[in-house]
Motif scaffolding. Structure first.
Motif, PDB file in Angstrom:
ATOM      1  N   ARG A 253       0.839  -1.194   0.000  1.00 55.83           N
ATOM      2  CA  ARG A 253       0.000   0.000   0.000  1.00 55.83           C
ATOM      3  C   ARG A 253       0.876   1.247   0.000  1.00 55.83           C
ATOM      4  O   ARG A 253       1.788   1.380   0.798  1.00 55.83           O
ATOM      5  N   GLY A 254       0.577   2.170  -0.894  1.00 54.26           N
ATOM      6  CA  GLY A 254       1.334   3.418  -0.935  1.00 54.26           C
ATOM      7  C   GLY A 254       1.524   3.902  -2.358  1.00 54.26           C
ATOM      8  O   GLY A 254       1.118   3.246  -3.327  1.00 54.26           O
ATOM      9  N   PRO A 255       2.113   5.074  -2.520  1.00 53.43           N
ATOM     10  CA  PRO A 255       2.342   5.630  -3.856  1.00 53.43           C
ATOM     11  C   PRO A 255       3.118   4.670  -4.749  1.00 53.43           C
ATOM     12  O   PRO A 255       3.959   3.895  -4.278  1.00 53.43           O
ATOM     13  N   GLN A 256       2.805   4.738  -6.054  1.00 50.93           N
ATOM     14  CA  GLN A 256       3.438   3.842  -7.011  1.00 50.93           C
ATOM     15  C   GLN A 256       4.349   4.635  -7.956  1.00 50.93           C
ATOM     16  O   GLN A 256       4.056   5.769  -8.322  1.00 50.93           O
ATOM     17  N   ILE A 265      -2.598   5.717  -7.140  1.00 50.44           N
ATOM     18  CA  ILE A 265      -3.803   5.190  -7.777  1.00 50.44           C
ATOM     19  C   ILE A 265      -4.458   4.213  -6.809  1.00 50.44           C
ATOM     20  O   ILE A 265      -3.799   3.322  -6.267  1.00 50.44           O
ATOM     21  N   LEU A 266      -5.755   4.385  -6.586  1.00 47.02           N
ATOM     22  CA  LEU A 266      -6.476   3.509  -5.671  1.00 47.02           C
ATOM     23  C   LEU A 266      -7.701   2.921  -6.365  1.00 47.02           C
ATOM     24  O   LEU A 266      -8.783   3.518  -6.348  1.00 47.02           O
ATOM     25  N   GLU A 289     -11.584 -13.262  -9.652  1.00 52.88           N
ATOM     26  CA  GLU A 289     -12.389 -13.359  -8.429  1.00 52.88           C
ATOM     27  C   GLU A 289     -11.788 -12.557  -7.279  1.00 52.88           C
ATOM     28  O   GLU A 289     -12.506 -12.127  -6.366  1.00 52.88           O
ATOM     29  N   ARG A 290     -10.466 -12.316  -7.318  1.00 57.31           N
ATOM     30  CA  ARG A 290      -9.845 -11.549  -6.235  1.00 57.31           C
ATOM     31  C   ARG A 290     -10.301 -10.088  -6.216  1.00 57.31           C
ATOM     32  O   ARG A 290     -10.152  -9.406  -5.211  1.00 57.31           O
ATOM     33  N   THR A 291     -10.824  -9.615  -7.336  1.00 57.15           N
ATOM     34  CA  THR A 291     -11.260  -8.219  -7.410  1.00 57.15           C
ATOM     35  C   THR A 291     -12.766  -8.084  -7.207  1.00 57.15           C
ATOM     36  O   THR A 291     -13.308  -6.985  -7.349  1.00 57.15           O
ATOM     37  N   ILE A 298      -9.489  -8.677   1.150  1.00 58.82           N
ATOM     38  CA  ILE A 298      -8.747  -9.862   1.583  1.00 58.82           C
ATOM     39  C   ILE A 298      -7.417  -9.979   0.850  1.00 58.82           C
ATOM     40  O   ILE A 298      -6.392 -10.341   1.434  1.00 58.82           O
ATOM     41  N   HIS A 299      -7.420  -9.642  -0.424  1.00 57.67           N
ATOM     42  CA  HIS A 299      -6.224  -9.836  -1.264  1.00 57.67           C
ATOM     43  C   HIS A 299      -5.544  -8.515  -1.615  1.00 57.67           C
ATOM     44  O   HIS A 299      -4.850  -8.433  -2.629  1.00 57.67           O
ATOM     45  N   ALA A 300      -5.707  -7.488  -0.774  1.00 61.58           N
ATOM     46  CA  ALA A 300      -5.183  -6.160  -1.092  1.00 61.58           C
ATOM     47  C   ALA A 300      -3.687  -6.192  -1.391  1.00 61.58           C
ATOM     48  O   ALA A 300      -3.232  -5.609  -2.379  1.00 61.58           O
ATOM     49  N   GLU A 301      -2.904  -6.872  -0.567  1.00 55.92           N
ATOM     50  CA  GLU A 301      -1.451  -6.870  -0.772  1.00 55.92           C
ATOM     51  C   GLU A 301      -1.086  -7.497  -2.115  1.00 55.92           C
ATOM     52  O   GLU A 301      -0.244  -6.968  -2.850  1.00 55.92           O
ATOM     53  N   TYR A 302      -1.733  -8.588  -2.454  1.00 56.92           N
ATOM     54  CA  TYR A 302      -1.458  -9.250  -3.738  1.00 56.92           C
ATOM     55  C   TYR A 302      -1.851  -8.352  -4.905  1.00 56.92           C
ATOM     56  O   TYR A 302      -1.075  -8.175  -5.855  1.00 56.92           O
ATOM     57  N   LEU A 303      -3.044  -7.756  -4.834  1.00 60.74           N
ATOM     58  CA  LEU A 303      -3.526  -6.928  -5.939  1.00 60.74           C
ATOM     59  C   LEU A 303      -2.664  -5.686  -6.121  1.00 60.74           C
ATOM     60  O   LEU A 303      -2.323  -5.318  -7.251  1.00 60.74           O
ATOM     61  N   TYR A 304      -2.303  -5.031  -5.019  1.00 60.94           N
ATOM     62  CA  TYR A 304      -1.452  -3.849  -5.139  1.00 60.94           C
ATOM     63  C   TYR A 304      -0.111  -4.203  -5.777  1.00 60.94           C
ATOM     64  O   TYR A 304       0.446  -3.430  -6.571  1.00 60.94           O
ATOM     65  N   ALA A 305       0.416  -5.387  -5.438  1.00 55.99           N
ATOM     66  CA  ALA A 305       1.693  -5.815  -6.018  1.00 55.99           C
ATOM     67  C   ALA A 305       1.578  -6.040  -7.524  1.00 55.99           C
ATOM     68  O   ALA A 305       2.522  -5.756  -8.282  1.00 55.99           O
TER      69      ALA A 305
END
Length: 419
Positions: A253-256, A265-266, A289-291, A298-305
């Motif tokens: 989580r944080g600026p990209q 972007i969020l 399905e993760r989105t 639940i999958h925020a860390e994976y999706l942000y990555a």
């Protein structure tokens, strides 16, 4: 300090509008606070029209010394924190000073202090002392820890409260080590609570005619603040999961990075994720399905990555245009210096040019406003003690004995900005 050109200063001042008095006009507040938390609270009250009397030691500087400055009585912090207030310089450790203050308190609506119980008792300025001269007074005391605990007189600062409220440990979950937020968040949040508590108590007093003692323990405020989202699964009894709001407690989580800078972007829904993954060539993630549903939580860390390498391939300007076209929440990453320079330049009659931070809340009928610049140390001592009934001989005696500090300085109205 770099001074803008006189033409730029004049233009900024000409753009500052005038307006009617704020909603708290007619309310008088005796401010026995220091540093930032209390003065921030009373700045809000003063911006909204309250007559705030800022009590200072005759030769102390306190809040005036915080932050860089090129004038001995003002700093970049105090120029905004002390605006709209009147300065009373008085030695409260002297019986004559205490007596003069209590005479002034008899005509006040509220007292605000962040002194601990023991120092207040030694000064003879606790709740009972003020009630004796003003039975309807609102006495608002900000403390580090509740007064009915064995930590009532423990010193408390922002760093201590951040550590004890769970904030530092929240950083540990993300970074691997406990850290403090790089802003004095506990002081400022508690300052907001102080301002809110006083206006609430004023409303109660208007309805009932009754004053009261209001206590604001910093630790309780900040624990409640953290638990809004971080209570999470831990609030159930028995627990149904760990405390902590997982969308924000992850390393991604944080600026990209973009190809030429940074952006924030969020994606806040499946359509936003689909749009970014589609333009990024990640067909496997479109309608994934993760989105969907609670997946982004639940999958925020994976999706942000997954987003980071996609975002890195385009410029900041390209992403800003894309996100705004697709209605995806987006923001730039601003430098502190750039944020400061967004504010208007005004002229203090003694300090000179500085940037004023206008009241952020916008009222249609009772606008908050910067009506007066920050006062000189003791600038209003004469005026205030005369209002309390002291005459020339008494003032001269107090001055000669060092109980008060008087300044022969004409207050000038040179700042006005509405919120």
């Amino acid at each position: 300090m770099t001074r803008p050109s006189s033409a730029k200063r004049d233009s900024a001042r000409d753009a500052i509008p005038s307006g009617v008095a704020g909603a708290l006009q007619g309310v008088r507040v005796l401010d026995l606070t220091s540093v930032i938390m209390g003065p921030y609270a009373t700045q809000i009250l003063a911006d909204n029209g309250a007559d705030v009397i800022f009590v200072e030691h005759p030769f102390g500087k306190g809040t005036r010394e915080l932050g860089a400055a090129d004038y001995s009585e003002f700093s970049g912090i105090s120029l905004n924190l002390l605006r709209n207030k009147r300065s009373l310089c008085i030695d409260l450790k002297r019986p004559e000073g205490r007596g003069a203050l209590l005479r002034l308190a008899a005509g006040c609506d509220a007292i605000v202090t962040n002194l601990r119980p023991a120092p207040l008792a030694r000064l003879g300025l606790d709740y009972g002392d003020f009630v004796a001269v003003n039975p309807e007074i609102i006495f608002c005391q900000a403390v580090g820890f509740p007064s009915d605990t064995d930590r009532a007189d423990d010193p408390a600062y922002d760093d201590i409260i951040q550590s004890e409220c769970g904030l530092a440990e929240a950083y540990q979950r993300v970074t691997g080590s406990p850290q403090l937020c790089p802003t004095i968040v506990a002081d400022k949040v508690c300052g907001l609570f102080i301002a809110n508590a006083i206006t609430t108590a004023l409303h109660f007093k208007q309805r009932t005619g009754r004053g009261q003692r209001v206590e604001i323990p910093m630790i309780d405020v900040m624990r409640a603040f953290m638990m809004v989202e971080h209570g999470a699964g831990g609030v159930a009894d028995p627990e149904r999961g760990d405390a902590g709001y997982m969308r924000v407690l992850n390393t991604e989580r944080g600026p990209q990075r973009t190809s030429d800078g940074w952006i924030m972007i969020l994606p806040y829904g499946p359509d936003a994720y689909d749009a970014i993954f589609e333009i990024g060539g990640r067909a496997d993630m479109v309608r994934n399905e993760r989105t969907r549903g609670r997946g982004p939580m639940i999958h925020a860390e994976y999706l942000y990555a997954q987003l980071r390498p996609i975002i890195a391939k385009r410029t900041t300007a390209e992403w800003l245009a894309f996100c705004r076209r697709k209605n995806i929440p987006v923001g730039t990453v601003e430098r502190l210096n750039d944020v400061v320079h967004q504010y208007p330049v005004v002229e203090h009659p003694v300090f000179g040019a500085y940037r004023t931070v206008p009241p952020p809340v916008r009222y249609s009928a009772s606008p908050a406003a910067v009506r007066q610049p920050a006062p000189m140390l003791g600038q209003d001592t004469d005026e205030l003690l005369r209002e309390a009934g002291l005459e020339d001989a008494a003032l001269e005696a107090l001055e000669s004995s060092g109980v008060i500090r008087r300044r022969r300085f004409e207050r000038k109205v040179s700042v006005r900005h509405e919120g």
